[in-house]
Every structure is written in structure tokens, then in C-alpha cells.
Design an enzyme around this catalytic site. Structure first.
Site, PDB file in Angstrom:
ATOM      1  N   SER A 199       0.802  -1.227   0.000  1.00  0.00           N
ATOM      2  CA  SER A 199       0.000   0.000   0.000  1.00  0.00           C
ATOM      3  C   SER A 199       0.831   1.271   0.000  1.00  0.00           C
ATOM      4  O   SER A 199       0.794   2.072   0.957  1.00  0.00           O
ATOM      5  CB  SER A 199      -0.961  -0.043   1.168  1.00  0.00           C
TER       6      SER A 199
ATOM      7  N   ARG B  65       7.725   6.026  -4.274  1.00  0.00           N
ATOM      8  CA  ARG B  65       8.251   6.624  -3.044  1.00  0.00           C
ATOM      9  C   ARG B  65       7.532   5.994  -1.864  1.00  0.00           C
ATOM     10  O   ARG B  65       6.432   5.458  -2.011  1.00  0.00           O
ATOM     11  CB  ARG B  65       8.032   8.146  -3.013  1.00  0.00           C
TER      12      ARG B  65
ATOM     13  N   ASP C 110      -3.943  -1.585  -1.336  1.00  0.00           N
ATOM     14  CA  ASP C 110      -5.025  -1.964  -0.403  1.00  0.00           C
ATOM     15  C   ASP C 110      -6.398  -1.453  -0.867  1.00  0.00           C
ATOM     16  O   ASP C 110      -7.435  -2.082  -0.616  1.00  0.00           O
ATOM     17  CB  ASP C 110      -4.728  -1.509   1.041  1.00  0.00           C
TER      18      ASP C 110
END
Ligand code: BGC
Length: 474
Positions: free
Chosen positions: A148, A163, A201
Site C-alpha cells: 500500500s 516513493r 489496499d
């Protein structure tokens, strides 16, 4: 007795800084829709653009999917491993284990330290629950990996990390394929597991709710997967014509689930509110200048915004003065140190109606070791409510904007629309869902239709969803 005039003026000033009016919500929703379009057209990820990541999931489940799959879920503070037995009738059996990720691995030097740990936990899970896989030449299980964080996906089972967000920061992972990292570490352990799919997610939540939902009974179609917990984000199904940046998809593909990464909505702060407290919180994060929407909305940040605002009032000589003197010139370290004021604490203070806010007194004492007088507690409760109200108003913006876009897909269907939701804030923060719906109704994206929108909690959504993504592979 009310607050002294000086304190009242100061609190009101902060409340005003957190105040958003109806016009703002409408304007912000238009701007969000524009940002979605830009993100769907931009071929390269950039700070200015909402990522709008194609996930290579090209359809939603029908509820008839069957089989045993593994799912591993890395997202916030825990790593979850589960096996999901899809029954093909909107139901499933779930076995799962949860492991708290050691904080040194969240900020480690080497990606392999974290991924070795994850692989070990998957292996432990198999030894405990699926011995049939643990012998040599044992059965190989397919695994869907819920990861996630913003990942640039190039296939269902390939994605490089753009990132880190939330509390993670392991620089040498950025730019690498997280499926390969996990698979390589599983192979070292000789685990009979093949990582076949990568899912955010929100994608998992969308899929698991779509699987569990039977529109015959609920009279609603599932259109968004939403997470509002430590972080926030949403995913929805976009038609292929709406995704100009997507090249080379197989003929006949009608659409694809998009991971919006709405945490990065308006990173350049063209319209988002930007108080001095937001600026301080951003300066304390490892992803400064990114995920600016998330930093105003999700659980990791609500407590921190409150903490920073309280310290500001202390520095102006308005609160905690007696305490400071009594301690010989210091404040409790849990108040002084960033990130130690959990948003769960705010959720109790939010609804405290005990005499003299005695319940808040206890909670602040227990969690922050912070003694307070009644005025200070009144201040804390008012700021808590102002911060959480703004967060709920902001959270309505992406929901309403996406609903306005997807309602076109359901023009010929008179059922309602529903949103699969997961995450501690949306599930447990008192009044948060109602507050979101209030602002949603101000934006009113379904104007002129009889449809309604329902927020549905999709428990364990991301794990089951990852299994469903794995189930779509050959
Ligand atoms: C991440 C998203 C994730 C969300 C909720 C954000 O910080 O960038 O990928 O879906 O948190 O977990």
C-alpha cells in the site's frame, strides 16, 4: 464558566483556520475531477500530478470466484498474512496472522532486510496453517501481494516503488520491483509460493467488497474501494477511453481499476487549506511536499496536527503554563516528541460529554502523561473537533468527485452505488462517516438521480482482495 477572553479568542482563531465552507467543497471537487483527468493523461509520474495508477485489474469480481489463495499485506504498522478460500457464493473462509513490523525495518538501510522479514513471516504462516505446501515438491500456492504505497505498475505482477509514504523510509527500495524483492526472498527460504499479483489496499478493498456484495440483495453496485486509516487512498474502475496514458492493452479490454493515490491530490497546494500547523507537520515527514491531502485527512496526521497546535498555544503562554512551572521548566516528553499523539486519543476526546471532561483528563494522563485543567481540556476538545471536521469535509471531496465520474457507467441501472471502506478512521472515529456524507451531500454529485451512495465497511478487504486479484491469473 467559559474560557477567559484571551483563550477564547485564541481558540476561535485556530478554529477559523480549520473552517471550510460549502463553496470550497464544490470548487475543490471540480478541481479534483480535473486532477484525475490530468493524472490519467500524464505519461510520467510527477509531484504536480495525482498518480492515477493503472493496476492491470481489468474487471471486478462477480462473487463466483473459487479456490485457495494466499495474500500478504504490507501497508501501515502491521504485516498480515492470510489464506483465503473463496467459496464462489460471495463468501470465503479466512485464516490470518498479523505481525507488528519492527520499527528499525521501516527505516532500514536495505530493502532486503524488510523483504526477508516479510518472506519469513509468510513461511511461518505456511508452517502453521498449510503444511501441505511445506514439503519439497509440495503444492505451490499463488499469492497476491497487497503493497500500500505508490507503485508504478507495468503488469499485474510487476511494479516499481515510486516513493515511501506513512512511516516507511528505506531509500534503496525506491525504483525497484517489489514483487521481485518478495519473490527472491521467498525463493531463498524455499517457500512454495508464487507471487502472481500486486495490489494496492484500495484495489483489494474494492475487489473484496465487489465479491461479497450481492446486488440482488443490496440493490447497490460497488464502485469505489476506500482506505481511511493511517493513510488514505481510493480505487475505482475507469473505462478505457478515460485512460489516455494507457498504451498497448489487449484488444477488447473495456476498462481498468485505477489506484488514484489521492493522498497526493494537490501537492502544490493550489486549493487545499494550509495552516501553519499543516506546514509544521509536513516539515516533520520524510516525504515533504508529497501526499499533502493525506497529511490533512488520515489517522497518522490528525493527532500530530493537534499536538503541534497545542504546542503553539503553549508557546504563546496560553496553556500548560502551571504544568511547565510545576515540572521545573519542561513538558511531558510524549507531548513534545512528534508522532506520539495517536488519533485514537482524539476519537475519545471528540465525544467526551463527561462532567468537566473527566474522561479526557484520564485519557490524556494515561496516553501522554499529561495532566490538564478543565480549560485546557475544553481547548483540546474544540481543536480536536475542528481538525477532525476539516478532515471529514476533505475526505468527501474525492468520494464525491469519483462518484460523479462513475455514475455515467451505471446510467442504465437504477441500483444505488456503494463504497467499500476499510481503515481505523472510517471504521472507528465517532461520527466520521456521517460527517463525510454531510459534505458529500453538499457537493451532491448525484443531483437529478434517485440513486444514493452507501459507505460499507469491508473488513479484511485488502487481504481478500489480493487473493481475488491472484485468482484472476492463469
Ligand atoms: C499510500 C497508498 C495507500 C494508502 C492507504 C497511502 O499513504 O500511498 O498506496 O493506499 O496510504 O493505506
Amino acid at each position: 464558566m467559559g474560557l477567559s477572553e484571551k483563550l477564547e479568542v485564541a481558540v476561535r482563531d485556530i478554529e477559523n483556520q480549520f473552517y471550510l465552507d460549502d463553496d470550497f467543497l464544490i470548487k475543490a471537487s471540480d478541481f479534483f475531477e480535473k486532477s484525475m483527468k490530468q493524472g490519467l493523461a500524464a505519461s510520467k509520474p510527477s509531484k504536480e500530478c495525482m498518480p492515477m495508477i493503472p493496476t492491470y485489474v481489468t474487471s471486478l469480481p462477480t462473487g463466483k470466484e473459487k479456490g485457495l489463495y494466499l495474500a500478504a499485506d504490507l501497508g501501515g504498522t502491521n504485516f498480515r498474512v492470510c489464506s483465503v478460500d473463496l467459496k464462489g457464493d460471495h463468501t470465503f473462509d479466512l485464516k490470518q496472522s498479523k505481525y507488528k513490523i519492527p520499527s528499525e525495518l521501516m527505516h532500514g538501510k536495505k530493502a532486503d532486510e524488510l523483504f526477508h522479514y516479510l518472506a519469513t513471516k509468510i513461511n511461518d504462516f505456511l508452517c502453521e496453517h498449510h503444511q501441505e505446501t511445506t514439503q519439497k515438491n509440495g503444492k505451490t500456492l499463488k499469492l497476491g501481494f497487497t503493497f500500500s504505497f505508490p507503485v508504478e505498475q507495468t503488469a499485474l505482477d510487476k511494479g516499481t516503488l515510486l516513493r515511501w509514504t506513512k512511516s516507511f523510509d528505506i531509500p534503496d527500495t525506491v525504483g525497484r520491483d517489489v514483487v521481485q524483492l518478495l519473490q527472491a526472498n521467498l525463493t531463498v527460504l524455499e517457500a512454495n509460493v508464487k507471487v502472481v499479483a500486486l495490489a494496492n489496499d484500495t484495489v483489494g478493498t474494492l475487489l473484496s467488497r465487489a465479491y461479497a456484495n450481492n446486488p440482488e440483495y443490496t440493490h447497490a453496485n460497488t464502485v469505489i474501494g476506500l482506505i481511511l486509516g493511517t493513510g488514505t487512498n481510493g480505487a475505482y474502475y475507469a473505462t478505457i477511453d478515460d485512460i489516455p496514458k494507457l498504451k498497448g492493452v489487449p484488444e477488447g479490454t473495456k476498462g481498468m481499476v485505477i489506484n488514484t493515490e489521492w493522498g497526493s491530490f494537490d501537492n502544490t497546494l493550489e486549493i487545499l487549506p494550509d495552516t501553519i500547523f499543516d506546514q509544521i507537520v509536513d516539515s516533520e515527514t520524510t516525504n515533504k511536499g508529497y501526499h499533502m491531502f493525506e497529511k490533512r485527512v488520515s489517522g497518522l496526521f490528525l493527532g500530530e496536527i493537534l499536538r503541534v497546535a497545542l504546542l503553539d498555544m503553549f508557546e504563546k503562554g496560553l496553556i500548560f503554563q502551571d504544568l511547565y512551572k510545576a515540572r521545573g521548566g519542561s513538558l511531558p516528553h510524549r507531548l513534545v516528541e512528534p508522532w506520539l499523539l495517536d488519533s485514537e486519543v482524539l476519537s475519545y476526546i471528540q465525544i467526551d460529554d463527561s462532567t468537566n471532561l473527566k474522561m479526557s483528563e484520564l485519557i490524556l494522563q494515561n496516553t501522554l502523561r499529561l495532566p490538564t485543567n478543565e480549560d485546557e481540556r475544553i481547548v483540546i476538545q474544540r481543536l480536536t473537533r475542528a481538525i477532525s471536521k476539516r478532515a471529514s469535509q476533505l475526505a468527501a471531496i474525492p468520494i464525491a468527485s469519483i462518484v460523479r465520474v462513475v455514475k455515467e457507467q451505471w446510467k442504465g441501472d437504477n441500483r444505488d452505488l456503494e463504497i467499500g471502506c476499510d481503515g481505523s478512521v472510517i471504521e472507528f472515529y465517532p461520527g466520521f462517516r456521517d460527517a463525510i456524507m454531510k459534505s458529500f451531500n453538499v457537493i451532491d454529485p448525484l443531483k437529478g438521480s434517485n440513486k444514493k451512495v452507501h459507505l460499507k465497511i469491508a473488513k479484511d478487504g485488502s487481504g481478500v482482495g489480493a487473493a481475488l486479484v491472484a485468482a484472476t491469473t492463469e
